[in-house]
Design a protein around this motif. Structure first.
Motif, PDB file in Angstrom:
ATOM      1  N   ILE A  45     -45.357  41.876  45.233  1.00 23.95           N
ATOM      2  CA  ILE A  45     -45.302  43.149  45.939  1.00 23.95           C
ATOM      3  C   ILE A  45     -46.121  44.220  45.212  1.00 23.95           C
ATOM      4  N   LYS A  46     -46.142  44.199  43.885  1.00 26.19           N
ATOM      5  CA  LYS A  46     -46.940  45.177  43.133  1.00 26.19           C
ATOM      6  C   LYS A  46     -48.418  45.061  43.487  1.00 26.19           C
ATOM      7  N   THR A  47     -48.904  43.837  43.639  1.00 23.93           N
ATOM      8  CA  THR A  47     -50.306  43.630  44.026  1.00 23.93           C
ATOM      9  C   THR A  47     -50.572  44.226  45.399  1.00 23.93           C
ATOM     10  N   ARG A  48     -49.663  43.972  46.339  1.00 25.58           N
ATOM     11  CA  ARG A  48     -49.811  44.509  47.695  1.00 25.58           C
ATOM     12  C   ARG A  48     -49.743  46.033  47.710  1.00 25.58           C
ATOM     13  N   GLU A  53     -52.113  51.510  48.410  1.00 17.51           N
ATOM     14  CA  GLU A  53     -52.014  52.833  47.806  1.00 17.51           C
ATOM     15  C   GLU A  53     -50.592  53.391  47.925  1.00 17.51           C
ATOM     16  N   GLU A  54     -49.626  52.539  47.612  1.00 16.99           N
ATOM     17  CA  GLU A  54     -48.212  52.894  47.660  1.00 16.99           C
ATOM     18  C   GLU A  54     -47.614  52.769  46.259  1.00 16.99           C
ATOM     19  N   PRO A  55     -46.660  53.644  45.905  1.00 18.78           N
ATOM     20  CA  PRO A  55     -46.044  53.567  44.577  1.00 18.78           C
ATOM     21  C   PRO A  55     -45.055  52.407  44.475  1.00 18.78           C
ATOM     22  N   ASP A  56     -44.803  51.976  43.262  1.00 13.64           N
ATOM     23  CA  ASP A  56     -43.762  50.995  42.980  1.00 13.64           C
ATOM     24  C   ASP A  56     -42.438  51.753  43.010  1.00 13.64           C
ATOM     25  N   LEU A  57     -41.656  51.554  44.056  1.00  9.81           N
ATOM     26  CA  LEU A  57     -40.413  52.310  44.217  1.00  9.81           C
ATOM     27  C   LEU A  57     -39.447  52.078  43.063  1.00  9.81           C
TER      28      LEU A  57
END
Length: 196
Positions: A45-48, A53-57
């Motif tokens: 998910i981190k790669t995606r 351009e989304e933060p790691d929640l």
């Protein structure tokens, strides 16, 4: 000065007690099913997220929730994220087309402040529908439909030894708690995107 310190101290204690009550009923059941949210999921998910351009929640310093959904026969994936940073609730909706294994194109983007009442109602939906207690996955897949995933982050839960990060995923969600939260976010999206 002494009175001010006493008032501040009492306020902190009251807020702490109120927060503790929010978590008192949270008893987590063991996960009974695991398909895609396994030990490799965080790295995938981190790669995606980087591509989108989304933060790691899971590392945010404020409360936030993200709904990700799309249809298997569509090239568009939707990201709806709501949060409350520094007492300023916000709403973000991205529509993204994946054009390769490493790149994506943002084809729609809305970012607006969220009203305090809208944030309060959304949080009420999260707790009324027991988001933090839901199983991460259930044994249900299909051919025509799509995966809907909600990630949640609430850093303050760490001090009470409760879940501060959670992810729940469903295939074309049936009626029930998870779908209620999704529908709340979609209704919020309609209202906010209609504002000019």
């Amino acid at each position: 000065m002494k009175n001010v310190i006493v008032v501040i101290f009492c306020s902190i204690i009251l807020l702490n007690c109120e927060s503790r009550e929010n978590y008192a009923d949270e008893i987590y059941q063991p996960e009974v099913f695991q398909r895609s949210i396994d030990s490799t999921w965080p790295e995938r998910i981190k790669t995606r997220l980087k591509m989108f351009e989304e933060p790691d929640l899971s590392t945010l310093d404020h409360e936030s929730y993200r709904l990700v959904f799309g249809h298997v026969f569509s090239d568009t994936t939707n990201f709806i994220r709501v949060g409350n940073k520094d007492s300023k609730p916000y709403f973000i909706h991205k529509k993204i087309i994946i054009n390769s294994d490493t790149t994506a194109i943002i084809v729609g983007f809305v970012e607006k402040p969220l009203g305090k009442d809208e944030w309060r109602l959304f949080k009420a939906s999260i707790y009324q529908n027991r988001y933090w207690l839901l199983q991460r996955e259930i044994d249900r897949m299909g051919v025509d439909g799509g995966t809907w995933t909600i990630e949640g982050r609430r850093p303050d839960a760490e001090s009470f030894k409760k879940r501060s990060y959670h992810v729940v995923s469903r295939w074309s969600p049936d009626e029930g708690e998870f779908r209620n939260i999704c529908e709340h976010l979609l209704e919020m999206d309609k209202k906010i995107e209609s504002r000019k």
